[in-house]
Design an enzyme around this catalytic site. Structure first.
Site, PDB file in Angstrom:
ATOM      1  N   LYS A 184       0.818  -1.214   0.000  1.00 31.68           N
ATOM      2  CA  LYS A 184       0.000   0.000   0.000  1.00 31.68           C
ATOM      3  C   LYS A 184       0.857   1.272   0.000  1.00 31.68           C
ATOM      4  O   LYS A 184       2.083   1.193   0.051  1.00 31.68           O
ATOM      5  CB  LYS A 184      -0.977  -0.046   1.182  1.00 31.68           C
ATOM      6  CG  LYS A 184      -1.954  -1.248   1.094  1.00 31.68           C
ATOM      7  CD  LYS A 184      -3.018  -1.080   0.028  1.00 31.68           C
ATOM      8  CE  LYS A 184      -3.682  -2.349  -0.468  1.00 31.68           C
ATOM      9  NZ  LYS A 184      -4.532  -3.084   0.431  1.00 31.68           N
TER      10      LYS A 184
HETATM   11  C1  LIG Z   1      -5.551  -4.177   0.708  1.00 34.81           C
HETATM   12  C2  LIG Z   1      -7.021  -3.970   0.790  1.00 34.81           C
HETATM   13  C3  LIG Z   1      -7.764  -4.310   1.937  1.00 34.81           C
HETATM   14  C4  LIG Z   1      -7.186  -5.110   3.062  1.00 34.81           C
HETATM   15  O1  LIG Z   1      -6.119  -4.554   3.708  1.00 34.81           O
HETATM   16  P1  LIG Z   1      -5.329  -5.394   4.810  1.00 34.81           P
HETATM   17  O2  LIG Z   1      -4.588  -4.348   5.580  1.00 34.81           O
HETATM   18  O3  LIG Z   1      -4.434  -6.333   4.075  1.00 34.81           O
HETATM   19  O4  LIG Z   1      -6.333  -6.114   5.647  1.00 34.81           O
HETATM   20  C5  LIG Z   1      -9.084  -3.944   2.000  1.00 34.81           C
HETATM   21  N1  LIG Z   1      -9.697  -3.317   0.972  1.00 34.81           N
HETATM   22  C6  LIG Z   1      -9.036  -3.019  -0.158  1.00 34.81           C
HETATM   23  C7  LIG Z   1      -9.759  -2.302  -1.239  1.00 34.81           C
HETATM   24  C8  LIG Z   1      -7.687  -3.359  -0.304  1.00 34.81           C
HETATM   25  O5  LIG Z   1      -7.039  -3.092  -1.448  1.00 34.81           O
END
Ligand SMILES: *Cc1c(COP(=O)(O)O)cnc(C)c1O
Length: 382
Positions: A184
């Site tokens: 991210k």
């Molecule tokens: C990455 C992601 C998540 C989940 O994030 P985590 O921190 O891995 O639980 C949720 N929603 C979207 C749209 C994502 O891209």
């Protein structure tokens, strides 16, 4: 030449130092670093609200839906164009995620389709700010007001994103949930943050974050007074963020302006390089808004010399990793079978899925690496 991965975390000596310091401090679990991270995150978003650090965005969504009373007999509107977490967190609680088609231009939730799917059981909408572009907040807020729904923003892609003049997280919605997963826009390895303006929701989420214990983790561990007593007031979860992760997050937060500027520069370079190719370029932020550029999605048009699947193979042969965001939820076995969904219920997402591909766009990319992506794409599609 080395294979260029789809994503690589942007970790400098500063993050490594901060984590090493946290490790040497003798305090590894939730403590002073997590508390400071929450404060600094709130200051960045620029709003007087509550931030709750958690060990993933999935955990954050679960806590937010729980605190809002999502449970059996309730429904939450979720775009089909998302990661499974958004729907999964509703399902954990016995609620039903109701999938909604997306806007062809932005690939964000289509509020007209959402309106058709509202029922007397609908309690909330969980928009995903896809790729780092906000669902226009005026329309979203009107929609929520009209149908009397809570808004839980899945902001996993959207840190930091300006949405109609205000940073996402500062619009006063019930909760905004960020992800600090390794790919991210900023990372703690695994981690997440919930922002809410509502003190009661924040208190419930803090309690449920640590086993339903009626004291905050910070009171319990960081007070100098003897504090062995506690009560358990609900069957909670184990969703707290470690101090080592928070230490990394504090440095990443400081570096966010520099990292988002780099991703914007990469997007600009791609836009210019691909403008004459048989592709649909990603949607841009309108005036007054910004784009976090977590993803850069290219959509091949019907006159492209190869289809999407072949394009991905050829990119890999050229040494460039790509990905697809997303395989819409209605095409995945569990959601399709559980809710008896079909492609024709989601005409836009079903069609766009076949032609979408995400290119590498991470702040640690070198100019040479950007050049390699451009050459590979142009060689295949030019
Ligand atoms: C990455 C992601 C998540 C989940 O994030 P985590 O921190 O891995 O639980 C949720 N929603 C979207 C749209 C994502 O891209």
């Amino acid at each position: 030449m080395d294979f260029l991965p789809f994503a690589r975390p942007d970790i400098t000596e500063a993050e490594i130092e901060a984590v090493a310091t946290a490790m040497r401090s003798g305090w590894l679990t939730t403590g002073q670093n997590a508390a400071a991270f929450e404060k600094e995150f709130m200051a960045f978003v620029g709003v007087d609200a509550h931030a709750v650090a958690v060990n993933s965005a999935t955990a954050g969504l679960h806590l937010a839906f729980e605190a809002l009373g999502v449970g059996p007999g309730t429904e939450v509107l979720v775009p089909t164009w998302t990661f499974t977490s958004t729907a999964e967190a509703v399902h954990y609680l016995g609620g039903d995620p109701v999938l909604v088609d997306v806007d062809e231009h932005t690939l964000c939730i289509d509020l007209e389709d959402a309106a058709r799917k509202v029922t007397p059981r609908t309690v909330a909408i969980a928009p995903v700010h896809y790729a780092g572009l906000g669902v226009p907040d005026g329309a979203l807020s009107d929609f929520a007001r009209t149908h009397n729904l809570a808004v839980i923003e899945d902001a996993a892609h959207a840190f930091p994103t300006l949405n109609e003049g205000t940073l996402i997280g500062a619009h006063g919605h019930e909760a905004t949930v960020y992800s600090f997963y390794a790919t991210k826009t900023m990372t703690t390895g695994e981690g997440g943050m919930i922002v809410t303006p509502d003190a009661e929701l924040a208190a419930r989420m803090r309690t449920m974050r640590l086993h339903g214990i009626n004291k905050d983790v910070f009171d319990r561990y960081s007070s100098t007074k003897p504090s062995w007593q506690y009560d358990v007031v609900a069957a909670g979860y184990k969703y707290n963020l470690t101090d080592t992760a928070a230490a990394m997050g504090r440095v990443q937060l400081e570096r966010t302006p520099e990292m988002v500027a780099r991703r914007n520069a990469i997007a600009e370079r791609y836009d210019a390089a691909f403008a004459d190719l048989p592709v649909t370029l990603p949607a841009h932020a309108p005036a007054g808004s910004s784009h976090a550029w977590h993803l850069y999605n290219l959509r091949l048009t019907s006159d492209a010399p190869v289809g999407r699947d072949r394009f991905i193979e050829l990119m890999a042969e050229a040494g460039v990793g790509t990905s697809v965001h997303f395989i819409p939820l209605h095409l995945l076995t569990f959601w399709r079978d559980t809710y008896k969904l079909s492609e024709s219920d989601f005409p836009v997402a079903s069609a766009e899925f076949l032609r979408t591909c995400s290119l590498p766009i991470f702040s640690a990319m070198t100019d040479e690496e950007i050049g390699r992506v451009v050459s590979a794409v142009r060689a295949i599609l030019g």
